[in-house]
Write a protein that holds these residues in place. Structure first.
Motif, PDB file in Angstrom:
ATOM      1  N   UNK A 173       0.820  -1.223   0.000  1.00  0.00           N
ATOM      2  CA  UNK A 173       0.000   0.000   0.000  1.00  0.00           C
ATOM      3  C   UNK A 173       0.851   1.269   0.000  1.00  0.00           C
ATOM      4  N   UNK A 174       1.990   1.236   0.699  1.00  0.00           N
ATOM      5  CA  UNK A 174       2.859   2.415   0.810  1.00  0.00           C
ATOM      6  C   UNK A 174       3.854   2.531  -0.346  1.00  0.00           C
ATOM      7  N   UNK A 175       3.767   1.633  -1.328  1.00  0.00           N
ATOM      8  CA  UNK A 175       4.673   1.672  -2.473  1.00  0.00           C
ATOM      9  C   UNK A 175       5.950   0.882  -2.286  1.00  0.00           C
ATOM     10  N   UNK A 176       6.165   0.307  -1.104  1.00  0.00           N
ATOM     11  CA  UNK A 176       7.357  -0.523  -0.898  1.00  0.00           C
ATOM     12  C   UNK A 176       7.174  -1.858  -1.619  1.00  0.00           C
ATOM     13  N   UNK A 177       8.280  -2.540  -1.858  1.00  0.00           N
ATOM     14  CA  UNK A 177       8.277  -3.790  -2.622  1.00  0.00           C
ATOM     15  C   UNK A 177       8.011  -4.974  -1.691  1.00  0.00           C
ATOM     16  N   UNK A 178       7.187  -5.890  -2.168  1.00  0.00           N
ATOM     17  CA  UNK A 178       6.924  -7.151  -1.473  1.00  0.00           C
ATOM     18  C   UNK A 178       7.233  -8.290  -2.442  1.00  0.00           C
ATOM     19  N   UNK A 179       7.919  -9.319  -1.956  1.00  0.00           N
ATOM     20  CA  UNK A 179       8.225 -10.486  -2.783  1.00  0.00           C
ATOM     21  C   UNK A 179       7.950 -11.748  -1.971  1.00  0.00           C
TER      22      UNK A 179
ATOM     23  N   UNK B 250       8.896  -4.833   5.573  1.00  0.00           N
ATOM     24  CA  UNK B 250      10.122  -4.377   4.907  1.00  0.00           C
ATOM     25  C   UNK B 250      11.047  -5.541   4.554  1.00  0.00           C
ATOM     26  N   UNK B 251      10.479  -6.743   4.353  1.00  0.00           N
ATOM     27  CA  UNK B 251      11.333  -7.903   4.100  1.00  0.00           C
ATOM     28  C   UNK B 251      12.152  -7.750   2.822  1.00  0.00           C
ATOM     29  N   UNK B 252      11.633  -7.054   1.822  1.00  0.00           N
ATOM     30  CA  UNK B 252      12.431  -6.865   0.606  1.00  0.00           C
ATOM     31  C   UNK B 252      13.676  -6.038   0.919  1.00  0.00           C
ATOM     32  N   UNK B 253      13.532  -4.975   1.684  1.00  0.00           N
ATOM     33  CA  UNK B 253      14.681  -4.152   2.062  1.00  0.00           C
ATOM     34  C   UNK B 253      15.708  -4.987   2.825  1.00  0.00           C
ATOM     35  N   UNK B 254      15.256  -5.915   3.653  1.00  0.00           N
ATOM     36  CA  UNK B 254      16.159  -6.780   4.412  1.00  0.00           C
ATOM     37  C   UNK B 254      16.983  -7.698   3.507  1.00  0.00           C
TER      38      UNK B 254
ATOM     39  N   UNK C 161      10.800  -0.237 -11.412  1.00  0.00           N
ATOM     40  CA  UNK C 161       9.369  -0.220 -11.727  1.00  0.00           C
ATOM     41  C   UNK C 161       9.162  -0.747 -13.147  1.00  0.00           C
ATOM     42  N   UNK C 162       8.226  -1.668 -13.302  1.00  0.00           N
ATOM     43  CA  UNK C 162       7.872  -2.175 -14.623  1.00  0.00           C
ATOM     44  C   UNK C 162       7.313  -1.038 -15.470  1.00  0.00           C
ATOM     45  N   UNK C 163       7.626  -1.056 -16.754  1.00  0.00           N
ATOM     46  CA  UNK C 163       7.062  -0.069 -17.680  1.00  0.00           C
ATOM     47  C   UNK C 163       5.650  -0.438 -18.099  1.00  0.00           C
ATOM     48  N   UNK C 164       5.245  -1.700 -17.843  1.00  0.00           N
ATOM     49  CA  UNK C 164       3.986  -2.200 -18.387  1.00  0.00           C
ATOM     50  C   UNK C 164       2.905  -2.487 -17.353  1.00  0.00           C
ATOM     51  N   UNK C 165       3.294  -2.793 -16.119  1.00  0.00           N
ATOM     52  CA  UNK C 165       2.320  -3.103 -15.074  1.00  0.00           C
ATOM     53  C   UNK C 165       2.715  -2.398 -13.776  1.00  0.00           C
ATOM     54  N   UNK C 166       1.776  -2.279 -12.855  1.00  0.00           N
ATOM     55  CA  UNK C 166       2.025  -1.616 -11.575  1.00  0.00           C
ATOM     56  C   UNK C 166       2.640  -2.615 -10.590  1.00  0.00           C
ATOM     57  N   UNK C 167       3.870  -3.034 -10.900  1.00  0.00           N
ATOM     58  CA  UNK C 167       4.571  -4.014 -10.071  1.00  0.00           C
ATOM     59  C   UNK C 167       6.078  -3.857 -10.281  1.00  0.00           C
ATOM     60  N   UNK C 168       6.868  -4.309  -9.308  1.00  0.00           N
ATOM     61  CA  UNK C 168       8.325  -4.189  -9.422  1.00  0.00           C
ATOM     62  C   UNK C 168       8.967  -5.352 -10.174  1.00  0.00           C
TER      63      UNK C 168
ATOM     64  N   UNK D  49      12.485 -15.065   1.065  1.00  0.00           N
ATOM     65  CA  UNK D  49      11.158 -14.590   0.642  1.00  0.00           C
ATOM     66  C   UNK D  49      10.078 -15.642   0.885  1.00  0.00           C
ATOM     67  N   UNK D  50      10.481 -16.881   1.125  1.00  0.00           N
ATOM     68  CA  UNK D  50       9.524 -17.933   1.442  1.00  0.00           C
ATOM     69  C   UNK D  50       9.346 -18.177   2.928  1.00  0.00           C
ATOM     70  N   UNK D  51      10.359 -17.876   3.726  1.00  0.00           N
ATOM     71  CA  UNK D  51      10.264 -18.135   5.165  1.00  0.00           C
ATOM     72  C   UNK D  51       9.799 -16.924   5.956  1.00  0.00           C
ATOM     73  N   UNK D  52       9.835 -15.756   5.358  1.00  0.00           N
ATOM     74  CA  UNK D  52       9.383 -14.528   6.037  1.00  0.00           C
ATOM     75  C   UNK D  52       8.092 -14.057   5.387  1.00  0.00           C
ATOM     76  N   UNK D  53       7.128 -13.710   6.194  1.00  0.00           N
ATOM     77  CA  UNK D  53       5.819 -13.280   5.699  1.00  0.00           C
ATOM     78  C   UNK D  53       5.748 -11.763   5.568  1.00  0.00           C
TER      79      UNK D  53
END
Length: 188
Positions: free
Chosen positions: A24-30, A90-94, A101-108, A80-84
């Motif tokens: 929601x805040x624009x940070x990346x989630x994987x 902020x697991x991506x930052x960790x 940013x993708x040029x085609x979709x609203x996703x990283x 990315x599989x063991x942390x929810x």
């Protein structure tokens, strides 16, 4: 003689897919997802429950990316599989990885993973035999380091697969044949 085994996911190799979204805040989630495949040419099916933060993000943003995990980043892929994302936003930052940013979709797009499918969200199937997330692939990118001219060289991708029997990761490499050609030798 064959030995009876305990019931498990049972198909090997299972892909190690990195499904990326924006929070929601624009940070990346994987998240790491082994239960995914191409449903048909151009459509991805991911067997994910609605409890995942990633699924909530996909529904909210209408998009996601799917990257193929590689041996060079097995630690990050497993993290990315063991942390929810529900518990650690902020697991991506960790992880120490980076995204564009993708040029085609609203996703990283996760820069370090060599192959990425950029997808728009089609639907969520939640019936008894539903697949979960269905997406349409609108763009595919590969890092130049895994290209041989205009084609992806899967040995260079150095993709990993999940082994559901021992919970290990294995490299998927070494071409052993030619699809739609080798079998013709047995055709009568």
């Amino acid at each position: 003689m064959r030995k009876k085994l305990d019931l498990t996911e049972g198909i090997f190799p299972m892909p190690v897919l990195m499904v990326a979204t924006y929070n929601e805040d624009g940070s990346v989630n994987v998240m790491n997802a082994a239960w995914g495949t191409m449903q048909e040419r151009g459509n991805v099916a991911l067997n994910l429950s609605e409890a995942h933060k990633t699924v909530k993000n996909i529904k909210a943003r209408g998009a996601f990316t799917v990257s193929i995990a590689d041996a060079a980043h097995v630690t990050e892929a497993d993290y990315f599989g063991v942390e929810s994302g529900n518990k650690t936003p902020d697991k991506f930052a960790n992880s120490g990885l980076t995204a564009s940013r993708s040029e085609f979709v609203d996703a990283p797009v996760i820069n370090e993973f060599p192959l990425c499918l950029e997808c728009t969200f089609i639907e969520y199937q939640d019936g008894a035999y539903g697949c979960g997330v269905i997406g349409k692939v609108v763009n595919v990118t590969a890092d130049e380091s895994v290209m041989d001219g205009d084609r992806v060289d899967m040995d260079r991708v150095n993709a990993i697969a999940f082994d559901p029997y021992t919970h290990g990761y294995y490299k998927v490499s070494g071409r052993v044949g030619e699809a739609f050609k080798d079998g013709l030798k047995l055709k009568k």
